[in-house]
Design an enzyme around this catalytic site. Structure first.
Site, PDB file in Angstrom:
ATOM      1  N   ASP A 398       0.770  -1.084   0.019  1.00  0.00           N
ATOM      2  CA  ASP A 398      -0.071   0.122   0.146  1.00  0.00           C
ATOM      3  C   ASP A 398       0.916   1.270  -0.027  1.00  0.00           C
ATOM      4  O   ASP A 398       2.106   1.072  -0.186  1.00  0.00           O
ATOM      5  CB  ASP A 398      -0.779   0.022   1.296  1.00  0.00           C
ATOM      6  CG  ASP A 398      -2.203   0.683   1.134  1.00  0.00           C
ATOM      7  OD1 ASP A 398      -2.098   1.810   0.475  1.00  0.00           O
ATOM      8  OD2 ASP A 398      -3.369   0.167   1.501  1.00  0.00           O
ATOM      9  N   ASP A 512      -5.938   3.246  -7.014  1.00  0.00           N
ATOM     10  CA  ASP A 512      -6.724   3.549  -5.867  1.00  0.00           C
ATOM     11  C   ASP A 512      -6.951   5.264  -5.924  1.00  0.00           C
ATOM     12  O   ASP A 512      -6.425   5.789  -6.846  1.00  0.00           O
ATOM     13  CB  ASP A 512      -6.178   3.439  -4.655  1.00  0.00           C
ATOM     14  CG  ASP A 512      -7.102   3.396  -3.406  1.00  0.00           C
ATOM     15  OD1 ASP A 512      -8.180   3.392  -3.483  1.00  0.00           O
ATOM     16  OD2 ASP A 512      -6.624   3.593  -2.471  1.00  0.00           O
ATOM     17  N   GLU A 515     -11.732   8.268  -8.022  1.00  0.00           N
ATOM     18  CA  GLU A 515     -13.245   8.937  -8.211  1.00  0.00           C
ATOM     19  C   GLU A 515     -13.004  10.014  -9.035  1.00  0.00           C
ATOM     20  O   GLU A 515     -13.981  10.145  -9.733  1.00  0.00           O
ATOM     21  CB  GLU A 515     -13.948   8.732  -7.058  1.00  0.00           C
ATOM     22  CG  GLU A 515     -14.173   7.442  -6.379  1.00  0.00           C
ATOM     23  CD  GLU A 515     -12.830   6.844  -5.781  1.00  0.00           C
ATOM     24  OE1 GLU A 515     -12.799   5.502  -5.811  1.00  0.00           O
ATOM     25  OE2 GLU A 515     -11.935   7.371  -5.119  1.00  0.00           O
ATOM     26  N   ARG A 594     -10.274   1.042  -8.076  1.00  0.00           N
ATOM     27  CA  ARG A 594     -11.360   1.088  -7.396  1.00  0.00           C
ATOM     28  C   ARG A 594     -12.429   1.762  -7.949  1.00  0.00           C
ATOM     29  O   ARG A 594     -13.851   1.271  -7.671  1.00  0.00           O
ATOM     30  CB  ARG A 594     -10.961   2.071  -5.965  1.00  0.00           C
ATOM     31  CG  ARG A 594     -12.170   2.161  -4.929  1.00  0.00           C
ATOM     32  CD  ARG A 594     -11.586   2.631  -3.538  1.00  0.00           C
ATOM     33  NE  ARG A 594     -11.371   4.053  -3.596  1.00  0.00           N
ATOM     34  CZ  ARG A 594     -10.874   4.880  -2.669  1.00  0.00           C
ATOM     35  NH1 ARG A 594     -10.612   4.249  -1.597  1.00  0.00           N
ATOM     36  NH2 ARG A 594     -10.921   6.311  -2.766  1.00  0.00           N
ATOM     37  N   ASP A 610     -13.040  -0.204   0.637  1.00  0.00           N
ATOM     38  CA  ASP A 610     -12.612  -0.072   2.254  1.00  0.00           C
ATOM     39  C   ASP A 610     -13.767  -0.931   3.035  1.00  0.00           C
ATOM     40  O   ASP A 610     -14.346   0.123   3.917  1.00  0.00           O
ATOM     41  CB  ASP A 610     -12.103   1.053   2.635  1.00  0.00           C
ATOM     42  CG  ASP A 610     -10.840   1.482   1.744  1.00  0.00           C
ATOM     43  OD1 ASP A 610     -10.092   0.660   1.113  1.00  0.00           O
ATOM     44  OD2 ASP A 610     -10.647   2.898   1.653  1.00  0.00           O
ATOM     45  N   HIS A 668      -6.502  -8.119   2.639  1.00  0.00           N
ATOM     46  CA  HIS A 668      -5.890  -6.785   2.764  1.00  0.00           C
ATOM     47  C   HIS A 668      -6.396  -6.175   4.226  1.00  0.00           C
ATOM     48  O   HIS A 668      -7.449  -6.453   4.569  1.00  0.00           O
ATOM     49  CB  HIS A 668      -6.332  -5.814   1.480  1.00  0.00           C
ATOM     50  CG  HIS A 668      -5.769  -4.560   1.668  1.00  0.00           C
ATOM     51  ND1 HIS A 668      -4.559  -4.298   1.915  1.00  0.00           N
ATOM     52  CD2 HIS A 668      -6.432  -3.493   1.539  1.00  0.00           C
ATOM     53  CE1 HIS A 668      -4.125  -2.947   2.031  1.00  0.00           C
ATOM     54  NE2 HIS A 668      -5.186  -2.345   1.564  1.00  0.00           N
TER      55      HIS A 668
END
Length: 928
Positions: A398, A512, A515, A594, A610, A668
């Site tokens: 990450d 990630d 958006e 994502r 998440d 994860h």
């Protein structure tokens, strides 16, 4: 006066164009005459009218209604059929506000729990809409002109609309409504262009003349699939709305949301606007998928796709009915007629594109956490997995691997050994995947951070309305956002990845925060006034603003304004990332994103975000992964054991069992919580986790073949039960179990403190995957033993599953002998197939570099037929054949005519071992 037909699903319209026969010119079905549908249901309508008017008169006489008398036309509309005329949130809708829009106002008791219920303000039957002024034949269908003569209550009505209808295929209809005079933004998605009109469509299409409406029927059953006359069509510059009746309440899709697989039609609203937020019921989540699948009575299915990327909401109501509301673009609908759900999803993917074939290693087990803290600690986790011989294909990192959370860097102290770790992974047949965010740090001294300096020089970031880079805040602090709608950005992204790959030769990428996510609302300076950031209507987005935790809708991009492109941001980044990986590695790309949008399966997989280490989150992962199967993104899974919070040993064990059957399987964890990788648990739990992963790895040939079928023709991988049993109404709401393909049933434990599980076993014979013992079900709920170390798996009669002796990596597994599992039907037949290639090269099917085998059983004879072969097939052998459901002990077994030793158990399982047959050679095995 215009009149909107009540929601019925078996009648044509009062004034319609009927389009029934190929080549027939459309003709008006009548103007101002008694409509045909009144003939069949006139008595019922008259009774409703009489009783309603009687009630109205009595109330007037008794002074019952407070305020002005309510028109009878409003009382005619049953509660479930009231289409909302005032959908704005955070507004107390008064009678004055409602009637200012020309709508009916009737207060209803509010539902419990603060949910929205029956709208108080709803359209009367005669609310003004568009009129179909002309309709002409074209080579592919029709073109029409729609005219609105009375303005609506939103600004800038588009008074003349163009209607395009194309009969693209016998099972696909394309209906597009746009501005007749001026171009509007349309989604830049490549879609197939029909070359000729469908010759034998399985649908018939009618048009209502005044008010305009579409009536679509299934020819075989007469079922009305769409009836848009139930509410007015509204098409303004920034508010587009169209409603329809639905033929049943069994509706699926419309992502991305957390909830049950089957949507509730009890006045629920689903918002589509990509948003960074932990999965929570009723929130708009990371991706936008304006597609639904609906199961009709009798088991037929159809799907509807609205090709529109603007902020959108879909309102569902119990009539049953559905309303699309979007604030830009055009109304561009594709309707897929199936008629079974598998075919609907295939037809949808024929438009948006079939998913990419993943590399084999992508289907192995992945391990990650935020907070390893160093490359050495990451390495220790890998070594622990190897020490216990627990399968693992990929190790991830990450954002803590980065230097100051900046893309394309790694921490020179804590992650100094990262290149060596990656080298070690490769030596052991394993892979490395790291995270990237689209927010590029903007505060470094000039000349010290090439990604920002070069992106700025080339003009590759989202800009404000003033033409300067829009600055927000993400993990590294102040950031600019890459504009992936600009082809030049793809080249810059590639160059950054090439530079980093020279130091850390990663194998896949995890994108990630796309958006895109922003820790600020809009930008460091907020957003400017105007109708892009503050439109006349804002859908029910989390935060009540389009800029909530993202960038300003007014931000400028190469392709358009962000207002139009926001929901495409993750798709465009995935496309750039997959392309870069192909150019860097020359092999199939592996990307997990994502944020997603239709067609994304061509470039990436998806994880469900998440989540939390809670039992309910484990359950919700199943409808999540099944929904993405509908969306054409089969490579999907949730964070196994949960991302935030601390898991328990029992929860993690059960979740590892379920997660071993996610198409994409990754454990994860977040920082500052207990570790949850398999080696940290007790020997019993660790063994249970190891064993279920070994089961997954044994099934890799079967899973890989399912992905080939997804890539080739749009089959689903993880599949709801109703896809295989569409006429069994008991399956329509099931989302605590699922299938791999058509034949492997997974029934996980989703509750704490139990040693059994109750699951639905559809009608037919099912075999225990591990033992071959059979269950002959009439279609019933069965209670099954499920101690902590056991996951219930059942094989459907008539299937042949290719399995393999598992290794600790997919690479190690590939070289092991195959074990074919045959599940005989009651009639003694079975079928299966196997796709085999090198597991990573590009376009192996397209280039012919693959092997494809079909397995068949009939009349006590198993046959393997090689339909296509390549050199890779010579490297593996078929070692064992197990046949479930052999009713009586054989006297002998013949392999290619030669007698062969065998074993036979009391539970009717015949096993023949030590076959030693090359995969590229056909053979037959007969038992007598």
């Amino acid at each position: 006066m215009k009149s909107y037909q009540k929601l019925t699903t078996a009648v044509p319209q009062p004034a319609a164009y009927r389009v029934e026969e190929e080549g027939a010119a459309p003709t008006p079905a009548g103007r101002g005459k008694l409509a045909p549908w009144w003939v069949g249901s006139g008595l019922l309508v008259a009774a409703v009218l009489l009783s309603t008017i009687t009630v109205w008169v009595l109330r007037q006489v008794s002074g019952g209604w407070p305020g002005p008398a309510l028109p009878p036309k409003c009382l005619l509309v049953p509660e479930s059929h009231r289409f909302d005329c005032y959908p704005e949130r955070r507004v107390v809708v008064t009678q004055e506000l409602c009637e200012s829009r020309g709508c009916c106002f009737i207060e209803s008791p509010p539902p419990a729990g603060g949910k929205r219920g029956v709208p108080w303000c709803f359209y009367p039957p005669d609310f003004p809409s568009y009129t179909l002024e002309s309709l002409n034949q074209t080579a592919l269908g029709m073109v029409g002109l729609l005219v609105r003569r009375q303005k609506t209550y939103y600004p800038r009505d588009i008074e003349m609309l163009r209607l395009d209808v194309e009969f693209e295929a016998d099972t696909r209809l394309h209906i597009k409504i746009t501005d007749a005079a001026n171009p509007r933004y349309e989604v830049p998605l490549e879609v197939p262009q029909a070359m000729k009109r469908a010759e034998n469509p399985i649908y018939s299409l009618d048009f209502s003349w005044d008010p305009f409406g579409v009536l679509l029927r299934r020819r075989a059953t007469g079922t009305v699939l769409l009836n848009t006359t139930v509410a007015p069509l509204i098409f303004t510059d920034q508010f587009l709305q169209i409603a329809t009746s639905l033929p049943s309440r069994f509706l699926y899709g419309l992502g991305e949301h957390r909830g049950t697989l089957l949507h509730s039609l009890d006045w629920s609203t689903l918002t589509l606007w990509a948003r960074d937020v932990s999965p929570t019921e009723s929130f708009n989540l990371y991706g936008a998928h304006p597609f639904y699948l609906l199961m009709e009575e009798g088991g037929d299915a159809h799907g509807v796709f609205l090709l529109n990327s603007n902020a959108m909401e879909v309102a569902l109501q119990p009539a049953p009915g559905l309303t699309w509301r979007t604030i830009g673009g055009v109304l561009d609908f594709y309707i897929f007629l199936g008629p079974d759900p598998n075919m609907v999803i295939q037809q949808y993917q024929q438009v948006i594109g079939f998913p990419a074939m993943p590399p084999l290693w992508a289907l192995g087990f992945h391990l990650c956490r935020w907070g390893y803290g160093s490359s050495n600690e990451t390495w220790q986790t890998v070594r622990a997995m190897r020490n216990y011989q627990i399968p693992q294909d990929a190790q991830w990192n990450d954002i803590d691997y980065m230097d100051g959370y900046r893309d394309f860097t790694f921490d020179p102290q804590k992650f100094a050994s990262l290149p060596s770790l990656v080298e070690d992974l490769h030596k052991h047949g394993q892979r490395y995947v790291m995270i990237l965010d689209p927010g590029i740090s903007s505060t470094n001294p000039h000349g010290s951070y090439w990604p920002f300096d070069e992106g700025l020089r080339r003009g590759l970031f989202l800009n404000t309305t003033q033409g300067q880079p829009l600055i927000g805040q993400v993990w590294p602090g102040f950031t600019a956002f890459a504009d992936f709608s600009n082809p030049d950005t793809h080249q810059w992204w590639l160059e950054n990845l090439q530079r980093f790959h020279a130091h850390v030769p990663f194998d896949g990428l995890w994108i990630d925060m796309n958006e895109p996510s922003n820790f600020m609302d809009g930008s460091e300076h907020g957003c400017p006034p105007g109708e892009l950031d503050s439109p006349p209507y804002t859908p029910a987005v989390l935060g009540d603003s389009l800029s909530a935790k993202t960038v300003c809708a007014s931000a400028k991009q190469k392709g358009s304004v962000h207002y139009n492109l926001h929901n495409l941001y993750g798709l465009m980044e995935a496309k750039a990332t997959a392309s870069a990986l192909i150019q860097i590695r020359g092999k199939r790309p592996f990307v997990i994103s994502r944020s997603t949008f239709p067609s994304q399966g061509r470039y990436s997989g998806h994880w469900l975000g998440d989540n939390r280490s809670q039992w309910k989150d484990m359950y919700y992962s199943i409808p999540g992964l099944l929904s993405f199967s509908l969306f054409g993104i089969p490579l999907v899974g949730a964070d196994i054991c949960g991302f935030s919070g601390s898991t328990s040993e029992e929860l993690c064990t059960r979740w590892m069992q379920l997660g071993a059957f996610y198409p994409f399987a990754r454990n994860h964890n977040t920082q500052n919580e207990k570790a949850q990788d398999p080696p940290v648990f007790s020997p019993a739990a660790r063994t249970a986790m190891k064993n279920v992963l070994l089961t997954r790895y044994s099934l890799l040939p079967f899973l890989y073949t399912l992905f080939h079928r997804a890539h080739l023709q749009g089959d689903t991988v993880a599949r709801p039960l109703f896809f295989e049993f569409p006429r069994d109404v008991a399956t329509l709401g099931l989302d605590r179990q699922f299938l791999w393909g058509r034949s492997l049933l997974v029934t996980p434990v989703l509750e704490p403190g139990v040693d059994s599980v109750t699951g639905y076993i559809p009608r037919g014979v099912w075999y225990d995957f591990y033992t071959g013992s059979s269950v002959n079900s009439s279609g019933e709920m069965l209670k099954m033993l499920a101690p902590l170390e056991h996951l219930n798996l059942h094989v459907r009669e008539g299937a042949i599953l290719p399995t393999q002796k598992p290794g600790t990596t997919s690479k190690a597994t590939r070289g092991n002998p195959l074990h074919l599992i045959v599940a005989l039907s009651l009639s003694g037949t079975a079928w299966g197939d196997l796709f085999w290639d090198d597991g990573e090269s590009l376009d192996t099917f397209e280039r012919g570099s693959y092997s494809y085998l079909v397995f068949n059983v009939t009349q006590n004879t198993f046959t393997s037929t090689v339909l296509h072969t390549s050199t890779e097939a010579t490297e593996v052998t078929i070692g064992t054949l197990s046949i479930f459901g052999v009713w009586k002990p054989p006297s002998k077994v013949l392999l290619n005519g030669q007698e062969k030793p065998f074993s036979y158990l009391d539970n009717q399982v015949l096993t023949v071992s030590d076959l030693g047959l090359s995969l590229n050679q056909g053979f037959s095995l007969r038992w007598l």
